[in-house]
Enzyme design. Structure first.
Site, PDB file in Angstrom:
ATOM      1  N   ILE A   1       0.829  -1.205   0.000  1.00 18.19           N
ATOM      2  CA  ILE A   1       0.000   0.000   0.000  1.00 18.19           C
ATOM      3  C   ILE A   1       0.862   1.253   0.000  1.00 18.19           C
ATOM      4  CG2 ILE A   1      -1.698   1.324   1.330  1.00 18.19           C
ATOM      5  CD1 ILE A   1      -2.902  -1.072  -0.007  1.00 18.19           C
TER       6      ILE A   1
ATOM      7  N   LYS B   1      -9.732  -6.590   9.813  1.00 21.20           N
ATOM      8  CA  LYS B   1      -9.465  -7.491  10.937  1.00 21.20           C
ATOM      9  C   LYS B   1      -9.486  -6.767  12.273  1.00 21.20           C
ATOM     10  CE  LYS B   1      -6.893 -10.656   8.020  1.00 21.20           C
ATOM     11  NZ  LYS B   1      -7.266  -9.951   6.781  1.00 21.20           N
TER      12      LYS B   1
ATOM     13  N   GLU C   1      15.592  -1.834   4.070  1.00 18.49           N
ATOM     14  CA  GLU C   1      16.533  -1.206   3.147  1.00 18.49           C
ATOM     15  C   GLU C   1      16.217  -1.581   1.706  1.00 18.49           C
ATOM     16  OE1 GLU C   1      21.395  -0.957   2.571  1.00 18.49           O
ATOM     17  OE2 GLU C   1      20.475  -2.765   3.385  1.00 18.49           O
TER      18      GLU C   1
END
Length: 649
Positions: free
Chosen positions: A306, A422, A329
């Site tokens: 996202i 959830k 990284e």
């Protein structure tokens, strides 16, 4: 040719066009131009006509265009310039001597000849430098194929296919060579587009390929200019047959304007999940463009599914500066490298940091001073967080608390928390930590920062989700593992989910601030995971339960049969298309600073069982339930061993 030489050529051609027009009108002998005193007057008219054309050219600067790439647009600009030149010439002549001695038919002839000469010299230049254009002068049955790329069928209307056909025909080194346009419009079938035939319709795609490439050693590729399922009605079974036949299925890249770059390099093979049937989301981009344009934006978890999509859309929407923060990284490097290849005026900074580090987070916010903050950093895999509750609390709860306080301290205009379905009646530690994170917005220090949560279900193809797991299992020959025959989930693609997140943010920005808001994305109808598995097997060209088995392994701890999007006591009402706003009667918080600090201290000490119980107690208070709290509950049926099909949001 440099601009000065092109400008001189422009003047010479217009001057010659005027003289030629006068000659055609009068049919004068050549000697007249050298002996008659009237010839000097005609030469002066020609010089005046060319001078006016030069002034018009200085203003319009059509000669800045490369002659080698002349198109209808440049030709229309030349037509406009010569029309304006003719009008100004008439006015000037009328002002000087009423134009008594100038034959009236000379002017339209000069206008036409000037245009033809200016366009002609450009076409000649292009013919000299573009072999494919010269070859197009030959009959279609005599033309050699100048491209060496993979044969390409383009599925879409002529208008949508035109730029792709033009690019590939103009570049013999391109990786693809268009051989046909498969158009859904009956009136376009039988026509040609830059010499490429427009044939059939998407319904006859397989028969067209079989007829043209039955004995070919190189299989073609198919470029869908639009959604193959929603727009062209290509079924999973048909896609499976095409893939099994070795046909590459392509789409244009969604990021960046292809008019500004190499179209061939911006084609990508379509992932299986993009063929899954769903209702597409289409919203007006104007509100989010107004929200983002010129703003400084910070995205946490920028390397994730996202977060990286938010970063991409920020680049395309024209934000002034983008700060990408992530503790991975590799993922941070990848999204930074990707955006480095996008042509944009946006500046950007990649920050390697962990949201758990309060001092580091504050330092970054003080340096970057973002206007908009999207907090997507989180641990979202149900099974992993269930087995490592302290890590879930430290990232999802403590990390959110650090980021929201830093955002309010830096006077950000808006803070947006990316949440999950959830968090509704949570049955696992991951969902519980996200519900606590939602509640933290109500505890945030008073400030002018607008706070909102966006809650949605699963996104197709996100890292750790069921779709790539199924894809890998199918590639290995199966079996595909599903936890329960009845388990179902809400699904949406990543770009669609991010669009709705941004629209909810724009909606929040456009109204009076009345405290933290909670938005819910309309996810459509839930999809059975078993049906999803069968569709993906079909899309790969296999037969479910014949070529590849589906095995049911049983629900894992913390996994539900079905997810909900709103909790008991929450009221979800539509606010804009595709988005609901969630309100809770009485607005129960059930959390204070002391409880929060106690929860964080338990997580830092690593006391897992005690922490899990304390998380359950916290959720119990947040939901305003009476009686003793239960620890996050296990599955709704007795589990058996096997991987979970919980999916990340």
């Amino acid at each position: 040719m440099n601009r000065a030489a092109k400008f001189v050529t422009h003047l010479v051609l217009v001057f010659c066009a005027f003289l030629l027009a006068y000659e055609l009108r009068r049919a004068l002998p050549v000697v007249w131009w050298f002996e008659s005193p009237d010839a000097l007057r005609v030469l002066r008219w020609g010089a005046l006509y060319a001078g006016i054309a030069g002034l018009v050219e200085i203003v319009s600067q059509t000669e800045r265009g490369a002659w080698r790439f002349i198109s209808a647009r440049e030709a229309m600009a030349l037509l406009r310039n010569m029309t304006l030149t003719a009008i100004l010439f008439v006015l000037t002549i009328f002002f000087l001597d009423r134009g008594v001695q100038l034959p009236r038919s000379v002017l339209p002839l000069a206008w036409l000849l000037s245009f033809l000469l200016l366009v002609g010299v450009r076409l000649a230049w292009r013919l000299a430098h573009d072999r494919s254009l010269a070859v197009s002068m030959l009959p279609s049955w005599w033309r050699p194929r100048s491209g060496t790329g993979t044969p390409l069928l383009i599925v879409g209307s002529m208008a949508e296919a035109e730029r792709h056909v033009r690019h590939f025909l103009g570049d013999p080194a391109a990786p693809y060579w268009p051989v046909a346009v498969v158009t859904p419009h009956r009136q376009e079938q039988g026509l040609q587009l830059h010499g490429t035939p427009c044939v059939g319709s998407p319904d006859r795609l397989e028969s067209l390929i079989d007829a043209r490439f039955r004995d070919a050693r190189v299989k073609p590729a198919i470029l869908f200019v639009d959604d193959p399922v929603g727009e062209f009605g290509i079924s999973a079974e048909r896609i499976g047959r095409l893939r099994r036949a070795g046909v590459a299925l392509l789409r244009p890249q969604p990021i960046a304007d292809m008019d500004d770059g190499d179209v061939g390099s911006r084609l990508r093979e379509i992932a299986l999940e993009e063929f899954l049937p769903r209702t597409p989301v289409s919203l007006d981009p104007a509100p989010i463009r107004a929200l983002v344009a010129g703003k400084r934006v910070l995205v946490t978890g920028a390397g994730g599914s996202i977060g990286s999509e938010i970063a991409r859309q920020m680049a395309s929407l024209g934000c002034a500066h983008l700060t990408m923060l992530d503790h991975s990284e590799f993922l941070l490097f990848e999204i930074d490298r990707e955006l480095g290849g996008v042509k944009t005026a946006m500046t950007r900074r990649a920050v390697l940091a962990n949201v758990r580090d309060e001092a580091r987070v504050r330092e970054v916010f003080e340096q970057e001073r973002p206007d908009l903050v999207f907090h997507a950093a989180a641990l979202k895999h149900v099974s992993l967080v269930e087995n490592n509750p302290a890590e879930g609390v430290l990232t999802n709860v403590y990390g959110t608390w650090n980021v929201v306080r830093a955002a309010t301290s830096a006077k950000a205009e808006q803070f947006v928390l990316i949440s999950t379905d959830k968090a509704v009646d949570p049955a696992n530690v991951m969902g519980a930590t996200k519900r606590i994170a939602e509640t933290l917005l109500e505890m945030a220090p008073d400030s002018e920062t607008r706070l909102s949560t966006v809650r949605f279900g699963n996104v197709l193809g996100s890292a750790g989700s069921v779709v790539p797991i199924f894809r890998d299992q199918i590639a290995r020959g199966g079996p595909v593992t599903v936890t329960h025959p009845d388990v179902n989930r809400y699904f949406m693609t990543i770009p669609e989910a991010v669009q709705l997140v941004l629209h909810s943010t724009a909606f929040k920005a456009g109204r009076a601030d009345d405290g933290p808001s909670k938005f819910l994305l309309e996810m459509g109808e839930p999809v059975k995971i078993a049906d999803l598995a069968r569709q993906m097997i079909e899309l790969s060209g296999r037969t479910p339960d014949v070529d590849i088995k589906i095995e049911f392994t049983g629900l894992k701890a913390g996994e539900k049969i079905a997810e909900e999007l709103a909790d008991a006591g929450e009221d979800a009402r539509p606010c804009i298309d595709g988005i609901l706003e969630v309100t809770a009667g009485g607005r129960i918080c059930g959390l204070d600073t002391d409880r929060l600090q106690d929860l964080i201290a338990l997580a830092q000490s690593g006391r897992g069982p005690e922490l899990t119980l304390r998380v359950a107690e916290t959720i119990h208070g947040i939901r305003g339930q009476a009686g003793a709290p239960d620890a996050p509950r296990g599955p709704e049926v007795a589990p058996r061993s096997g991987p979970s099909n919980e999916v990340r949001s």
